[in-house]
Design an enzyme around this catalytic site. Structure first.
Site, PDB file in Angstrom:
ATOM      1  N   GLY A  35       3.359 -11.513 -18.324  1.00  0.00           N
ATOM      2  CA  GLY A  35       3.227 -11.311 -17.025  1.00  0.00           C
ATOM      3  C   GLY A  35       2.036 -11.881 -16.117  1.00  0.00           C
ATOM      4  O   GLY A  35       1.421 -12.930 -16.812  1.00  0.00           O
ATOM      5  N   SER A  36       1.700 -11.216 -15.091  1.00  0.00           N
ATOM      6  CA  SER A  36       0.688 -11.735 -14.237  1.00  0.00           C
ATOM      7  C   SER A  36      -0.726 -11.859 -15.001  1.00  0.00           C
ATOM      8  O   SER A  36      -0.979 -12.866 -14.976  1.00  0.00           O
ATOM      9  CB  SER A  36       0.353 -10.804 -13.242  1.00  0.00           C
ATOM     10  OG  SER A  36      -0.594 -11.198 -12.242  1.00  0.00           O
ATOM     11  N   SER A  62      10.266 -13.962 -21.308  1.00  0.00           N
ATOM     12  CA  SER A  62       8.841 -14.787 -21.114  1.00  0.00           C
ATOM     13  C   SER A  62       8.781 -15.472 -22.378  1.00  0.00           C
ATOM     14  O   SER A  62       7.690 -16.236 -22.250  1.00  0.00           O
ATOM     15  CB  SER A  62       7.939 -13.539 -20.995  1.00  0.00           C
ATOM     16  OG  SER A  62       8.013 -12.860 -19.973  1.00  0.00           O
ATOM     17  N   THR A  93       2.717   1.326 -17.599  1.00  0.00           N
ATOM     18  CA  THR A  93       3.675   2.630 -17.811  1.00  0.00           C
ATOM     19  C   THR A  93       4.339   2.292 -19.142  1.00  0.00           C
ATOM     20  O   THR A  93       4.764   3.390 -19.771  1.00  0.00           O
ATOM     21  CB  THR A  93       4.755   2.683 -16.784  1.00  0.00           C
ATOM     22  OG1 THR A  93       5.003   1.336 -16.554  1.00  0.00           O
ATOM     23  CG2 THR A  93       4.201   3.206 -15.476  1.00  0.00           C
ATOM     24  N   VAL A  94       4.345   1.024 -19.795  1.00  0.00           N
ATOM     25  CA  VAL A  94       4.900   0.926 -21.126  1.00  0.00           C
ATOM     26  C   VAL A  94       3.814   0.646 -22.315  1.00  0.00           C
ATOM     27  O   VAL A  94       4.336   0.752 -23.404  1.00  0.00           O
ATOM     28  CB  VAL A  94       5.620  -0.120 -21.108  1.00  0.00           C
ATOM     29  CG1 VAL A  94       6.969  -0.249 -20.017  1.00  0.00           C
ATOM     30  CG2 VAL A  94       5.348  -1.740 -21.228  1.00  0.00           C
ATOM     31  N   HIS A 117      -7.229  -2.568 -17.657  1.00  0.00           N
ATOM     32  CA  HIS A 117      -7.401  -1.504 -16.505  1.00  0.00           C
ATOM     33  C   HIS A 117      -7.233  -0.131 -17.329  1.00  0.00           C
ATOM     34  O   HIS A 117      -6.740  -0.429 -18.616  1.00  0.00           O
ATOM     35  CB  HIS A 117      -5.862  -1.338 -15.872  1.00  0.00           C
ATOM     36  CG  HIS A 117      -5.787  -0.261 -14.679  1.00  0.00           C
ATOM     37  ND1 HIS A 117      -6.793   0.227 -14.063  1.00  0.00           N
ATOM     38  CD2 HIS A 117      -4.829   0.484 -14.424  1.00  0.00           C
ATOM     39  CE1 HIS A 117      -6.220   1.300 -13.330  1.00  0.00           C
ATOM     40  NE2 HIS A 117      -5.173   1.316 -13.711  1.00  0.00           N
ATOM     41  N   GLU A 236       1.428  -6.478  17.158  1.00  0.00           N
ATOM     42  CA  GLU A 236      -0.042  -5.714  17.139  1.00  0.00           C
ATOM     43  C   GLU A 236      -0.488  -5.145  16.148  1.00  0.00           C
ATOM     44  O   GLU A 236      -1.532  -4.923  15.607  1.00  0.00           O
ATOM     45  CB  GLU A 236       0.217  -4.937  18.290  1.00  0.00           C
ATOM     46  CG  GLU A 236       0.051  -5.474  19.813  1.00  0.00           C
ATOM     47  CD  GLU A 236      -1.106  -6.368  19.912  1.00  0.00           C
ATOM     48  OE1 GLU A 236      -2.211  -5.938  19.412  1.00  0.00           O
ATOM     49  OE2 GLU A 236      -1.115  -7.495  20.488  1.00  0.00           O
ATOM     50  N   GLU A 240      -1.019  -8.976  13.177  1.00  0.00           N
ATOM     51  CA  GLU A 240      -2.458  -9.498  13.474  1.00  0.00           C
ATOM     52  C   GLU A 240      -3.565  -8.890  12.297  1.00  0.00           C
ATOM     53  O   GLU A 240      -4.390  -9.099  12.443  1.00  0.00           O
ATOM     54  CB  GLU A 240      -2.874  -9.088  14.669  1.00  0.00           C
ATOM     55  CG  GLU A 240      -2.223  -9.837  15.862  1.00  0.00           C
ATOM     56  CD  GLU A 240      -2.792  -9.627  17.188  1.00  0.00           C
ATOM     57  OE1 GLU A 240      -4.204  -9.449  17.085  1.00  0.00           O
ATOM     58  OE2 GLU A 240      -1.963  -9.752  18.362  1.00  0.00           O
ATOM     59  N   SER A 261     -13.134  -9.830  20.913  1.00  0.00           N
ATOM     60  CA  SER A 261     -13.751  -9.733  22.213  1.00  0.00           C
ATOM     61  C   SER A 261     -14.559  -8.372  22.275  1.00  0.00           C
ATOM     62  O   SER A 261     -14.287  -7.674  21.491  1.00  0.00           O
ATOM     63  CB  SER A 261     -12.588  -9.621  23.440  1.00  0.00           C
ATOM     64  OG  SER A 261     -11.779  -8.354  23.196  1.00  0.00           O
TER      65      SER A 261
HETATM   66  P1  NAD Z   1       3.432  -7.637 -15.271  1.00  0.00           P
HETATM   67  O1  NAD Z   1       4.202  -6.477 -14.904  1.00  0.00           O
HETATM   68  O2  NAD Z   1       3.049  -8.873 -14.353  1.00  0.00           O
HETATM   69  O3  NAD Z   1       3.671  -8.142 -16.771  1.00  0.00           O
HETATM   70  C1  NAD Z   1       3.758  -7.522 -18.001  1.00  0.00           C
HETATM   71  C2  NAD Z   1       4.614  -8.267 -19.096  1.00  0.00           C
HETATM   72  O4  NAD Z   1       4.633  -7.331 -20.119  1.00  0.00           O
HETATM   73  C3  NAD Z   1       5.841  -8.726 -18.688  1.00  0.00           C
HETATM   74  O5  NAD Z   1       5.883  -9.999 -18.140  1.00  0.00           O
HETATM   75  C4  NAD Z   1       6.445  -8.701 -20.133  1.00  0.00           C
HETATM   76  O6  NAD Z   1       6.092 -10.052 -20.634  1.00  0.00           O
HETATM   77  C5  NAD Z   1       6.050  -7.561 -20.716  1.00  0.00           C
HETATM   78  N1  NAD Z   1       6.477  -6.431 -20.751  1.00  0.00           N
HETATM   79  C6  NAD Z   1       7.257  -5.699 -19.954  1.00  0.00           C
HETATM   80  N2  NAD Z   1       7.844  -4.827 -20.384  1.00  0.00           N
HETATM   81  C7  NAD Z   1       7.689  -4.581 -21.730  1.00  0.00           C
HETATM   82  C8  NAD Z   1       7.977  -3.849 -22.594  1.00  0.00           C
HETATM   83  N3  NAD Z   1       8.722  -2.761 -22.480  1.00  0.00           N
HETATM   84  N4  NAD Z   1       7.580  -4.057 -23.987  1.00  0.00           N
HETATM   85  C9  NAD Z   1       6.917  -5.023 -24.294  1.00  0.00           C
HETATM   86  N5  NAD Z   1       6.580  -5.924 -23.311  1.00  0.00           N
HETATM   87  C10 NAD Z   1       7.008  -5.811 -21.890  1.00  0.00           C
HETATM   88  O7  NAD Z   1       1.833  -6.931 -15.869  1.00  0.00           O
HETATM   89  P2  NAD Z   1       0.374  -7.300 -15.326  1.00  0.00           P
HETATM   90  O8  NAD Z   1       0.436  -7.087 -13.551  1.00  0.00           O
HETATM   91  O9  NAD Z   1      -0.082  -8.478 -15.656  1.00  0.00           O
HETATM   92  O10 NAD Z   1      -0.414  -6.090 -15.925  1.00  0.00           O
HETATM   93  C11 NAD Z   1      -0.805  -5.978 -17.136  1.00  0.00           C
HETATM   94  C12 NAD Z   1      -2.366  -5.221 -17.068  1.00  0.00           C
HETATM   95  O11 NAD Z   1      -2.976  -5.917 -16.162  1.00  0.00           O
HETATM   96  C13 NAD Z   1      -1.978  -3.472 -16.573  1.00  0.00           C
HETATM   97  O12 NAD Z   1      -2.957  -2.781 -17.348  1.00  0.00           O
HETATM   98  C14 NAD Z   1      -2.477  -4.066 -15.136  1.00  0.00           C
HETATM   99  O13 NAD Z   1      -3.188  -2.703 -14.622  1.00  0.00           O
HETATM  100  C15 NAD Z   1      -3.792  -5.017 -15.255  1.00  0.00           C
HETATM  101  N6  NAD Z   1      -4.134  -5.523 -14.259  1.00  0.00           N
HETATM  102  C16 NAD Z   1      -3.185  -6.212 -13.465  1.00  0.00           C
HETATM  103  C17 NAD Z   1      -3.636  -7.183 -12.211  1.00  0.00           C
HETATM  104  C18 NAD Z   1      -2.580  -7.627 -11.296  1.00  0.00           C
HETATM  105  O14 NAD Z   1      -3.052  -8.464 -10.206  1.00  0.00           O
HETATM  106  N7  NAD Z   1      -1.402  -7.742 -11.635  1.00  0.00           N
HETATM  107  C19 NAD Z   1      -4.995  -7.186 -11.911  1.00  0.00           C
HETATM  108  C20 NAD Z   1      -5.984  -6.386 -12.814  1.00  0.00           C
HETATM  109  C21 NAD Z   1      -5.416  -5.728 -13.956  1.00  0.00           C
END
Ligand code: NAD
Ligand code: MG
Length: 352
Positions: A35-36, A62, A93-94, A117, A236, A240, A261
């Site tokens: 993911g992210s 993915s 959460t997973v 995290h 407002e 902004e 201002s």
């Molecule tokens: P996300 O939700 O973007 O991606 C999670 C990925 O996990 C999914 O794309 C999928 O590939 C996989 N996934 C989802 N459910 C699953 C399951 N049940 N079993 C196996 N794989 C599964 O997550 P994220 O935001 O990248 O967060 C990942 C970690 O990074 C977390 O600990 C988060 O707190 C931390 N973090 C996130 C950010 C942020 O900006 N998103 C920043 C800093 C730290």
């Protein structure tokens, strides 16, 4: 060897010169989740020459993305079994479930569990064996920027923490991981799992996500209830806000005060504390206490176990707030909306 009692007041900051990428160069990293954060860590590590396996479930949508980015994909269990470092980047959460089923059975002495995290370690939802290292490299930015900055030879600031050092090399390896994803180019701040987790939760609840949306909604409602038009109230109290926050981001509170201002500055300085007053401060302390004593964590874990009933309700109520309908309509009428939507940064998640 846990760092739970450590509080970092005078933070150490690490840069490229402090990191020795050799500490990770010959290791295999399993990145669980794409993911992210996952896609960014995996691609940056691979481009830095580290052997990477992405761990994804058989049916995961993915998988195709990771493969087309040129990465090797295995199941989370197979990836964890092959790897020296398991980077746990599935949603918080997973994570306990993925850890129990795919990671724990495949951990060997001297392996590393790596997080972005601290929630699950700090609140004991994952309890690693004593013979592995437990580290955190947390970019202070959404993943797409971690990747984009790396590609542009820029860095992304990050945090480094060591929860458990079984090998004696946890810190060096964590720093090398931070370097390989580009964080030491910008600066990496030393912290602890406890500090990262508690400040992160407090920040998103009291100020960033919770505090600011309540401020916006209450400001909007105050104006509309007093008979002003919803359009004016929206501009407002919500629109902004970005201009103000951008100035604070660039140059602190001072740059913002310098740019508005004198009337805005005087009114803001005299009335700000009237609105967000001593009582709000006491409420913030209560929010912090629930983070520190684990009450929030227990509530959130139970909420997930119950299928998220209150969360679903709260989400719906938020979507149905009048300011959302007004905003959607107004944003559609103005041309700046298009450029805003094109810029990924606009939709970026705050590091939550
Ligand atoms: P996300 O939700 O973007 O991606 C999670 C990925 O996990 C999914 O794309 C999928 O590939 C996989 N996934 C989802 N459910 C699953 C399951 N049940 N079993 C196996 N794989 C599964 O997550 P994220 O935001 O990248 O967060 C990942 C970690 O990074 C977390 O600990 C988060 O707190 C931390 N973090 C996130 C950010 C942020 O900006 N998103 C920043 C800093 C730290
Ligand atoms: Mg956060």
């Amino acid at each position: 060897m846990t760092d739970d009692d450590t509080q970092t007041f005078d933070s150490t900051v690490y840069y490229d010169d402090d990191a020795d990428e050799e500490a990770i160069a010959h290791k295999t990293v399993a990145v669980l989740g794409y993911g992210s954060q996952g896609h960014a860590h995996a691609q940056n590590l691979a481009d830095s020459g580290v052997d990477v396996i992405v761990g994804l479930r058989e049916g995961s949508s993915s998988r195709a993305a990771a493969e087309s980015d040129g990465l090797r994909v295995e199941t989370p269990a197979d990836a964890a079994a092959e790897a020296d470092i398991v980077s746990v980047l599935v949603p918080d959460t997973v994570q306990p479930d993925v850890y129990e089923n795919a990671v724990e059975p495949n951990l060997e002495a001297g392996d590393t569990l790596q997080f972005a995290h601290g929630f699950n370690i700090h609140y004991n939802q994952i309890q690693p064996p004593e013979n592995v290292d437990v580290t955190m490299v947390a970019p202070k930015s959404p993943g797409h920027l971690v990747r984009r900055n790396y590609e542009n030879d820029q860095g992304t600031p990050g945090l480094l923490a060591v929860y458990q050092d079984a090998t004696g090399h946890a810190h060096d390896e964590g720093l090398a991981y931070a370097a390989a994803i580009g964080c030491t180019r910008a600066g990496v701040v030393e912290t602890s799992f406890r500090e990262e987790t508690e400040t992160d939760l407090f920040g998103e609840q009291a100020v960033l996500c919770g505090g600011v949306t309540s401020l916006v909604k209450q400001g909007y409602e105050t104006l509309v209830d007093a008979g002003y038009s919803p359009e004016m109230a929206y501009f407002e109290c919500l629109n902004e806000l970005k201009l103000i926050v951008d100035l604070m981001y660039e140059g602190g509170l001072g740059e913002m005060w310098d740019s508005v201002s004198d009337t805005a500055e005087y009114g803001g300085l005299t009335q700000g504390d009237v609105v967000v007053d001593e009582h709000a401060r006491e409420n913030m302390e209560e929010v912090l206490e629930k983070v520190q004593n684990g009450q929030f964590a227990r509530e959130w874990i139970a909420e997930n176990q119950a299928g998220r009933p209150s969360y679903t309700q709260l989400r719906t109520a938020e979507k149905n707030h009048e300011i959302e309908a007004v905003g959607e309509e107004l944003r559609g009428l103005f041309s700046w909306e298009e450029s805003a939507e094109d810029d990924e940064e606009e939709s970026a998640e705050v590091t939550a």
